[in-house]
Write an enzyme that holds these catalytic residues in place. Structure first.
Site, PDB file in Angstrom:
ATOM      1  N   SER A 121       6.093  36.274 -30.904  1.00  0.00           N
ATOM      2  CA  SER A 121       5.086  35.207 -31.294  1.00  0.00           C
ATOM      3  C   SER A 121       5.828  33.926 -31.811  1.00  0.00           C
ATOM      4  O   SER A 121       5.873  33.613 -32.884  1.00  0.00           O
ATOM      5  CB  SER A 121       4.439  35.899 -32.512  1.00  0.00           C
TER       6      SER A 121
ATOM      7  N   HIS B  80       3.138  42.134 -31.489  1.00  0.00           N
ATOM      8  CA  HIS B  80       3.872  43.138 -31.646  1.00  0.00           C
ATOM      9  C   HIS B  80       3.555  44.409 -31.382  1.00  0.00           C
ATOM     10  O   HIS B  80       4.418  45.502 -31.634  1.00  0.00           O
ATOM     11  CB  HIS B  80       4.572  43.056 -33.252  1.00  0.00           C
TER      12      HIS B  80
ATOM     13  N   GLU C 283       1.642  41.280 -39.222  1.00  0.00           N
ATOM     14  CA  GLU C 283       2.261  42.367 -40.045  1.00  0.00           C
ATOM     15  C   GLU C 283       1.623  42.650 -41.503  1.00  0.00           C
ATOM     16  O   GLU C 283       1.278  41.594 -42.021  1.00  0.00           O
ATOM     17  CB  GLU C 283       3.749  41.490 -40.397  1.00  0.00           C
TER      18      GLU C 283
ATOM     19  N   GLU D   8       8.500  46.200 -34.383  1.00  0.00           N
ATOM     20  CA  GLU D   8       9.476  46.142 -35.597  1.00  0.00           C
ATOM     21  C   GLU D   8       9.180  47.460 -36.492  1.00  0.00           C
ATOM     22  O   GLU D   8       9.818  47.381 -37.608  1.00  0.00           O
ATOM     23  CB  GLU D   8       8.699  44.789 -36.603  1.00  0.00           C
TER      24      GLU D   8
ATOM     25  N   ASP E  90       1.873  38.867 -42.670  1.00  0.00           N
ATOM     26  CA  ASP E  90       2.086  37.644 -41.914  1.00  0.00           C
ATOM     27  C   ASP E  90       1.051  37.593 -40.678  1.00  0.00           C
ATOM     28  O   ASP E  90       0.684  38.597 -39.965  1.00  0.00           O
ATOM     29  CB  ASP E  90       3.362  37.944 -40.826  1.00  0.00           C
TER      30      ASP E  90
ATOM     31  N   GLU F 187       2.211  35.000 -44.992  1.00  0.00           N
ATOM     32  CA  GLU F 187       3.021  33.980 -44.122  1.00  0.00           C
ATOM     33  C   GLU F 187       2.191  33.594 -42.621  1.00  0.00           C
ATOM     34  O   GLU F 187       1.211  34.215 -42.280  1.00  0.00           O
ATOM     35  CB  GLU F 187       4.157  34.838 -43.390  1.00  0.00           C
TER      36      GLU F 187
ATOM     37  N   ASP G  33       6.312  29.626 -41.090  1.00  0.00           N
ATOM     38  CA  ASP G  33       7.259  30.462 -39.857  1.00  0.00           C
ATOM     39  C   ASP G  33       6.974  29.282 -38.706  1.00  0.00           C
ATOM     40  O   ASP G  33       7.774  28.549 -38.774  1.00  0.00           O
ATOM     41  CB  ASP G  33       6.830  31.793 -39.679  1.00  0.00           C
TER      42      ASP G  33
ATOM     43  N   LYS H 252      14.829  31.876 -39.649  1.00  0.00           N
ATOM     44  CA  LYS H 252      15.165  32.560 -38.500  1.00  0.00           C
ATOM     45  C   LYS H 252      16.432  31.565 -37.837  1.00  0.00           C
ATOM     46  O   LYS H 252      16.003  30.504 -37.251  1.00  0.00           O
ATOM     47  CB  LYS H 252      14.007  32.646 -37.498  1.00  0.00           C
TER      48      LYS H 252
ATOM     49  N   HIS I 159      14.528  38.390 -39.566  1.00  0.00           N
ATOM     50  CA  HIS I 159      14.640  39.020 -38.141  1.00  0.00           C
ATOM     51  C   HIS I 159      13.702  38.244 -37.090  1.00  0.00           C
ATOM     52  O   HIS I 159      12.873  37.644 -37.421  1.00  0.00           O
ATOM     53  CB  HIS I 159      14.747  40.345 -38.129  1.00  0.00           C
TER      54      HIS I 159
ATOM     55  N   LYS J 293      13.308  39.778 -44.594  1.00  0.00           N
ATOM     56  CA  LYS J 293      12.299  40.415 -43.769  1.00  0.00           C
ATOM     57  C   LYS J 293      13.122  40.862 -42.512  1.00  0.00           C
ATOM     58  O   LYS J 293      13.458  40.360 -41.539  1.00  0.00           O
ATOM     59  CB  LYS J 293      11.148  39.392 -43.148  1.00  0.00           C
TER      60      LYS J 293
HETATM   61  P1  PGA Z   1       8.577  37.031 -33.833  1.00  0.00           P
HETATM   62  O1  PGA Z   1       7.737  37.447 -35.020  1.00  0.00           O
HETATM   63  O2  PGA Z   1      10.009  37.337 -33.932  1.00  0.00           O
HETATM   64  O3  PGA Z   1       8.023  37.709 -32.647  1.00  0.00           O
HETATM   65  O4  PGA Z   1       8.211  35.529 -33.403  1.00  0.00           O
HETATM   66  C1  PGA Z   1       8.355  37.362 -36.245  1.00  0.00           C
HETATM   67  C2  PGA Z   1       7.355  36.663 -37.053  1.00  0.00           C
HETATM   68  O5  PGA Z   1       6.309  35.823 -36.611  1.00  0.00           O
HETATM   69  O6  PGA Z   1       7.576  36.443 -38.249  1.00  0.00           O
HETATM   70 ZN    ZN Z   2       6.004  35.065 -38.684  1.00  0.00          ZN
END
Ligand code: PGA
Ligand code: ZN
Length: 422
Positions: A40, A153, A162, A203, A240, A281, A308, A333, A361, A384
């Site tokens: 995503s 996911h 999430e 995840e 999230d 998030e 994010d 990230k 991650h 996370k």
């Molecule tokens: P992604 O998702 O690594 O698939 O972008 C993680 C997140 O949205 O926090």
């Molecule tokens: Zn996110």
């Protein structure tokens, strides 16, 4: 100094190609780094270079990025001092020359950036967290553990991406991990009792089909209590929403219907009223700044509001958020921005403006555990890194166990302190 760099195409946790690089120093030290990949992804992330050759890996190969390392990065970096991370990263940024690392690929650049830092730490005989964080690197992060997977996911019908448990008042990181694992086991039992599936998503969280987002939260509350913990004081909840994925034609699509941005705010407020949620998030879409500002005014003093896809670890986007009063926390990230130096700068910018950082991650991961060290080095206080299953997630938790043991008496578990507004 850097003597040699090797790069190759490897596979991530989804079985898709990604890059690893090894940096060799003249003194004999070596650093190995592997790059993760999102599903995503935000549209403002640095560019992940893929081959687009449909005869290999459905076009997802990364041989072009490997060749960019071998033919462009190696000749430029050989001979440079690996201890000078800022100079290395600036050289990589200049060599690429684009605003979003589209020429060399952020995946190629990040692999070399991180492998250089690891080689330097190894050359000094210092663990990575201490090399990057110095003597103050003693804070173990609170894990936000993603135990129910939805959205991009998983192939279930759950909209929110999430649902996380947060062992907020554990005395140590090791105890936090035990609490999380026990709740995860309890969650499995609760799902089975209700005739729901316990297969896992990207995840490592369970990915059952559910009637609504609220059903996921209710199930989590039951799982926490049945594991013997207090839901709220001991084990809190975090979400999230990954709302960019839900946003179509100005409306948010969830629970089987379209909702206006204002209705989305009301919905998030109602969830915070009804459940012990400490962090949300991407509650709104990546470019919905005005609604984000409203959400921050409404909920910003009650919960952590994390950007994010909104901020994409990018100082320019975070600056805009700070100026507008949007959010109060940033997800970090490394591959969204592409170098270690820029990542540290973004964390620092957040800190100076009262924004908490969560080191994160990606849904496509590897066995690389750099983010565990980064979370301790930066005293971020939060990480996370997924659920309590799948070794690409657990590798980071196990690395934190080792760091906590190594720090011994010096180790401090972040707990609720520094968690941001509650
Ligand atoms: P992604 O998702 O690594 O698939 O972008 C993680 C997140 O949205 O926090
Ligand atoms: Zn996110």
């Amino acid at each position: 100094s850097i003597e040699k760099i090797e790069a190759r195409e490897i596979l991530d946790s989804r079985g898709r190609p990604t890059i690893e690089a090894e940096v060799y120093l003249s003194g004999g030290a070596v650093g190995l780094a592997q790059v993760p990949s999102g599903a995503s992804t935000g549209s403002f992330e640095a560019h992940e270079l893929r081959d687009g050759d449909s005869s290999r890996y459905g076009g997802k190969g990364v041989l072009k990025a490997v060749i960019n390392i071998e033919e462009k990065i190696v000749p430029t970096l050989v001979g440079m001092n690996a201890l000078e991370q800022v100079a290395i990263d600036r050289t990589l940024i200049d060599l690429d020359g684009s605003a979003n690392k589209a020429n060399l690929g952020a995946n190629a650049i990040l692999a070399v950036s991180l492998a250089t830092a690891k080689a330097a730490a190894n050359a000094l005989g210092t663990p990575l967290y201490r090399y990057l964080g110095g003597t103050l690197a003693n804070v173990l992060p609170v894990p936000l553990m993603n135990v129910i997977n939805g959205g991009a996911h998983a192939d279930n019908n759950v909209d929110i991406q999430e649902f996380m448990i947060v062992p907020i008042s554990a005395p140590t990181f090791a105890e936090a991990l035990r609490w999380g694992s026990e709740v995860f086991a309890s969650l499995s039992a609760v799902l089975k009792t209700r005739g729901l599936l316990t297969g896992v998503g990207d995840e490592g969280g369970y990915a059952p089909n559910l009637k609504s987002n609220r059903e996921a939260l209710d199930i989590l509350m039951t799982a926490i209590e049945q594991a013997g913990y207090n839901a709220g004081d001991q084990v809190a909840l975090a979400l999230d929403v990954a709302a960019t994925e839900l946003f179509k034609d100005g409306q948010y699509i969830y629970d089987g219907a379209a909702h206006s941005p204002n209705a989305m705010i009301d919905y998030l407020v109602s969830l915070v009223n009804d459940y012990p949620i400490v962090s949300i998030e991407d509650g709104l879409s990546e470019d919905d700044w005005q609604t984000w500002k409203q959400l921050t005014e409404e909920l910003g003093n009650r919960v952590q509001l994390v950007g994010d896809d909104l901020f994409v670890t990018n100082p320019t986007r975070l600056h805009k958020g700070i100026d507008l009063g949007v959010g109060n926390s940033i997800l970090i990230k490394l591959n969204q921005i592409g170098t270690l130096t820029e990542t540290l700068e973004t964390i620092d910018l957040g800190k100076r403006n009262g924004y908490t950082s969560i080191i994160s991650h990606r849904s496509g991961e590897t066995e690389d555990t750099t983010i565990a060290d980064l979370s301790v080095a930066t005293r971020a206080g939060q990480i996370k890194t997924g659920s309590l299953s799948r070794s690409e997630r657990i590798a980071k938790y196990n690395r934190l166990l080792r760091i906590e043991a190594e720090l011994g008496e010096q180790a401090v578990y972040a707990g609720a302190i520094g968690f941001g507004p509650r």
